[in-house]
Scaffold this motif. Structure first.
Motif, PDB file in Angstrom:
ATOM      1  N   PRO A  10       1.869 -29.395  69.557  1.00 21.33           N
ATOM      2  CA  PRO A  10       2.925 -28.467  69.998  1.00 21.33           C
ATOM      3  C   PRO A  10       3.770 -27.898  68.864  1.00 21.33           C
ATOM      4  CG  PRO A  10       2.785 -30.313  71.500  1.00 21.33           C
ATOM      5  CD  PRO A  10       1.867 -30.638  70.352  1.00 21.33           C
ATOM      6  N   PHE A  11       4.065 -28.701  67.836  1.00 21.29           N
ATOM      7  CA  PHE A  11       4.879 -28.195  66.737  1.00 21.29           C
ATOM      8  C   PHE A  11       4.094 -27.201  65.884  1.00 21.29           C
ATOM      9  CE2 PHE A  11       6.923 -28.567  62.503  1.00 21.29           C
ATOM     10  CZ  PHE A  11       8.191 -28.138  62.866  1.00 21.29           C
ATOM     11  N   ALA A  12       2.862 -27.540  65.566  1.00 23.41           N
ATOM     12  CA  ALA A  12       2.029 -26.610  64.795  1.00 23.41           C
ATOM     13  C   ALA A  12       1.810 -25.319  65.565  1.00 23.41           C
ATOM     14  CB  ALA A  12       0.694 -27.274  64.459  1.00 23.41           C
ATOM     15  N   ASP A  13       1.653 -25.431  66.887  1.00 23.68           N
ATOM     16  CA  ASP A  13       1.401 -24.249  67.708  1.00 23.68           C
ATOM     17  C   ASP A  13       2.561 -23.257  67.657  1.00 23.68           C
ATOM     18  OD1 ASP A  13      -1.028 -25.326  68.407  1.00 23.68           O
ATOM     19  OD2 ASP A  13      -0.392 -26.015  70.393  1.00 23.68           O
ATOM     20  N   LEU A  14       3.784 -23.756  67.461  1.00 18.63           N
ATOM     21  CA  LEU A  14       4.939 -22.866  67.392  1.00 18.63           C
ATOM     22  C   LEU A  14       4.826 -21.890  66.221  1.00 18.63           C
ATOM     23  CD1 LEU A  14       7.872 -25.341  68.143  1.00 18.63           C
ATOM     24  CD2 LEU A  14       6.973 -23.568  69.655  1.00 18.63           C
ATOM     25  N   HIS A  15       4.050 -22.268  65.203  1.00 16.64           N
ATOM     26  CA  HIS A  15       3.883 -21.411  64.028  1.00 16.64           C
ATOM     27  C   HIS A  15       2.845 -20.312  64.241  1.00 16.64           C
ATOM     28  CE1 HIS A  15       5.676 -25.112  62.494  1.00 16.64           C
ATOM     29  NE2 HIS A  15       6.065 -24.442  61.418  1.00 16.64           N
ATOM     30  N   ARG A  41      12.970 -25.537  71.363  1.00 17.62           N
ATOM     31  CA  ARG A  41      11.998 -26.609  71.543  1.00 17.62           C
ATOM     32  C   ARG A  41      11.884 -27.506  70.322  1.00 17.62           C
ATOM     33  NH1 ARG A  41       6.435 -24.122  72.953  1.00 17.62           N
ATOM     34  NH2 ARG A  41       5.921 -26.350  72.970  1.00 17.62           N
ATOM     35  N   ALA A  42      12.242 -26.992  69.176  1.00 13.14           N
ATOM     36  CA  ALA A  42      12.160 -27.755  67.935  1.00 13.14           C
ATOM     37  C   ALA A  42      13.448 -27.569  67.144  1.00 13.14           C
ATOM     38  CB  ALA A  42      10.965 -27.309  67.107  1.00 13.14           C
ATOM     39  N   ILE A  43      13.846 -28.626  66.448  1.00 14.42           N
ATOM     40  CA  ILE A  43      15.079 -28.615  65.663  1.00 14.42           C
ATOM     41  C   ILE A  43      14.794 -29.325  64.342  1.00 14.42           C
ATOM     42  CG2 ILE A  43      17.447 -29.507  65.526  1.00 14.42           C
ATOM     43  CD1 ILE A  43      17.535 -29.157  68.612  1.00 14.42           C
ATOM     44  N   GLY A  44      15.341 -28.781  63.271  1.00 13.25           N
ATOM     45  CA  GLY A  44      15.220 -29.422  61.970  1.00 13.25           C
ATOM     46  C   GLY A  44      16.528 -30.065  61.567  1.00 13.25           C
ATOM     47  N   GLN A  77      14.561 -37.770  71.049  1.00 12.04           N
ATOM     48  CA  GLN A  77      15.194 -36.796  71.935  1.00 12.04           C
ATOM     49  C   GLN A  77      14.162 -35.781  72.454  1.00 12.04           C
ATOM     50  OE1 GLN A  77      18.209 -37.249  73.039  1.00 12.04           O
ATOM     51  NE2 GLN A  77      18.388 -39.034  71.718  1.00 12.04           N
ATOM     52  N   PRO A  78      14.509 -35.034  73.500  1.00 14.34           N
ATOM     53  CA  PRO A  78      13.535 -34.112  74.124  1.00 14.34           C
ATOM     54  C   PRO A  78      13.361 -32.803  73.371  1.00 14.34           C
ATOM     55  CG  PRO A  78      15.610 -34.018  75.322  1.00 14.34           C
ATOM     56  CD  PRO A  78      15.764 -35.113  74.291  1.00 14.34           C
ATOM     57  N   PHE A  79      13.152 -32.893  72.066  1.00 17.56           N
ATOM     58  CA  PHE A  79      12.798 -31.730  71.268  1.00 17.56           C
ATOM     59  C   PHE A  79      11.928 -32.219  70.119  1.00 17.56           C
ATOM     60  CE2 PHE A  79      17.180 -33.029  70.105  1.00 17.56           C
ATOM     61  CZ  PHE A  79      16.959 -33.491  68.819  1.00 17.56           C
ATOM     62  N   LEU A  80      11.235 -31.300  69.484  1.00 16.34           N
ATOM     63  CA  LEU A  80      10.377 -31.633  68.352  1.00 16.34           C
ATOM     64  C   LEU A  80      11.236 -31.649  67.088  1.00 16.34           C
ATOM     65  CD1 LEU A  80       7.464 -29.237  69.339  1.00 16.34           C
ATOM     66  CD2 LEU A  80       7.522 -31.719  69.660  1.00 16.34           C
ATOM     67  N   LEU A  81      11.111 -32.717  66.307  1.00 16.03           N
ATOM     68  CA  LEU A  81      11.989 -32.906  65.155  1.00 16.03           C
ATOM     69  C   LEU A  81      11.250 -32.716  63.836  1.00 16.03           C
ATOM     70  CD1 LEU A  81      14.714 -33.834  63.915  1.00 16.03           C
ATOM     71  CD2 LEU A  81      13.789 -36.172  63.995  1.00 16.03           C
ATOM     72  N   SER A  82      11.788 -31.833  62.991  1.00 11.95           N
ATOM     73  CA  SER A  82      11.303 -31.668  61.625  1.00 11.95           C
ATOM     74  C   SER A  82      12.415 -32.098  60.675  1.00 11.95           C
ATOM     75  CB  SER A  82      10.912 -30.211  61.353  1.00 11.95           C
ATOM     76  OG  SER A  82      10.401 -30.072  60.044  1.00 11.95           O
ATOM     77  N   ALA A 133      -1.066 -40.506  54.444  1.00 15.68           N
ATOM     78  CA  ALA A 133      -0.303 -41.540  55.132  1.00 15.68           C
ATOM     79  C   ALA A 133       0.049 -41.165  56.561  1.00 15.68           C
ATOM     80  CB  ALA A 133       0.982 -41.833  54.349  1.00 15.68           C
ATOM     81  N   ALA A 134       0.241 -39.858  56.812  1.00 18.74           N
ATOM     82  CA  ALA A 134       0.668 -39.384  58.133  1.00 18.74           C
ATOM     83  C   ALA A 134      -0.058 -38.085  58.452  1.00 18.74           C
ATOM     84  CB  ALA A 134       2.180 -39.179  58.155  1.00 18.74           C
ATOM     85  N   PRO A 135      -1.353 -38.156  58.784  1.00 24.17           N
ATOM     86  CA  PRO A 135      -2.169 -36.945  58.950  1.00 24.17           C
ATOM     87  C   PRO A 135      -1.634 -35.952  59.974  1.00 24.17           C
ATOM     88  CG  PRO A 135      -3.537 -38.912  58.885  1.00 24.17           C
ATOM     89  CD  PRO A 135      -2.128 -39.387  58.984  1.00 24.17           C
ATOM     90  N   GLY A 136      -0.964 -36.438  61.005  1.00 26.30           N
ATOM     91  CA  GLY A 136      -0.489 -35.542  62.050  1.00 26.30           C
ATOM     92  C   GLY A 136       0.847 -34.900  61.768  1.00 26.30           C
ATOM     93  N   LEU A 137       1.500 -35.272  60.676  1.00 27.57           N
ATOM     94  CA  LEU A 137       2.814 -34.737  60.338  1.00 27.57           C
ATOM     95  C   LEU A 137       2.657 -33.340  59.734  1.00 27.57           C
ATOM     96  CD1 LEU A 137       5.847 -35.668  60.284  1.00 27.57           C
ATOM     97  CD2 LEU A 137       5.452 -36.289  57.892  1.00 27.57           C
ATOM     98  N   PHE A 138       3.376 -32.377  60.264  1.00 24.88           N
ATOM     99  CA  PHE A 138       3.313 -31.003  59.765  1.00 24.88           C
ATOM    100  C   PHE A 138       4.084 -30.927  58.456  1.00 24.88           C
ATOM    101  CE2 PHE A 138       4.325 -26.610  59.196  1.00 24.88           C
ATOM    102  CZ  PHE A 138       3.308 -25.888  59.799  1.00 24.88           C
TER     103      PHE A 138
END
Length: 275
Positions: A10-15, A41-44, A77-82, A133-138
């Motif tokens: 979902p986070f990658a898709d936002l891009h 939907r996402a917050i940094g 929390q109910p948002f995607l965190l960067s 170390a974290a393949p799924g991390l954007f």
């Protein structure tokens, strides 16, 4: 051969949406929840605010613990965190990879890593270590060619001007090769340079919003995928507080929006469950 990137999430898709992905940057639980309440939907996070809150300098690799603590609070929390992780809080790529693994463990889905105009090879190694170390991390790989300009390339003495497309592209290409999922060029505001860079990149381009630069719709037309607000909202919040102080001292009614006590209490209602 380019390094493998994270699978679609979902986070990658936002891009890759039709309109630019606008990322607001929070500095604590209440600010993040207020932004989420506006439908983001996402917050940094913003490293300047994390550092300023504890009286430490930004960009000095001294706020790793505070950054991880904020990620622990916000990650569930109910948002995607960067997370803005400066340069990874270490010059050792393996230590940066371990920090990224800890971020994933508390719920982060993205990390921002800045090069500070240091060694390209070292920054690329950090990116590769994070992806291992974290393949799924954007991984959003930032270069400071436009942000620091002549002042950061070789320090204050003997500096050379690196505010040019060739230097930027050279750095970003190395970061793409290392596995970055997106790249970030704060300080880049010229429309022609933005469009030219978009055309040359294989990954989404992130730029920093500037009140004097292109608008969000204009950046979308130029092909920008992600627009970060960085420390802008935090600095505006401080500015609003100072404006209110001036108005009160001068006998005027403070203008602007003021959430109620109950509003703010609600934003922080569940913080005790995450500390």
């Amino acid at each position: 051969m380019r390094a493998l990137r994270a699978t679609s999430n979902p986070f990658a898709d936002l891009h890759h949406a039709e309109t630019p992905f606008l990322l607001p940057n929070a500095w604590d639980h209440a600010s993040a929840m207020a932004m989420a309440g506006k439908g983001f939907r996402a917050i940094g996070t913003t490293s300047l605010a994390v550092a300023a809150a504890v009286g430490l300098p930004d960009g000095a690799s001294v706020t790793g613990d505070e950054t991880l603590r904020l990620a622990l609070i916000l990650g569930s929390q109910p948002f995607l965190l960067s997370v803005d992780a400066e340069s990874g809080f270490s010059e050792d790529p393996d230590e940066v990879g371990e920090f990224a693994r800890q971020l994933v463990a508390v719920g982060a889905v993205g990390i921002n890593l800045e090069d500070g105009l240091g060694s390209v090879d070292r920054h690329a190694a950090k990116i590769a270590a994070v992806k291992a170390a974290a393949p799924g991390l954007f991984v959003n790989a930032r270069t400071d060619t436009y942000w620091l300009g002549a002042h950061g390339a070789h320090g204050a003495h003997g500096a050379r001007d690196v505010r040019n497309g060739a230097e930027t592209l050279s750095r970003l290409d190395a970061y793409q090769q290392a596995g970055a999922d997106g790249v970030f060029v704060p300080g880049l505001t010229d429309a022609r340079e933005i469009a030219a860079l978009v055309a040359r990149l294989d990954v989404p381009l992130n730029v920093l919003y500037s009140p004097t630069g292109p608008t969000v719709p204009q950046l979308g037309d130029l092909g920008v995928s992600r627009i970060s607000l960085g420390s802008f909202l935090y600095r505006r919040a401080i500015g609003a507080a100072l404006d209110a102080l001036d108005e009160i001292r001068e006998g005027r009614e403070p203008g602007g929006r003021t959430p109620t006590y109950e509003d703010v209490q609600e934003m922080g209602a569940d913080i005790a469950d995450h500390v």
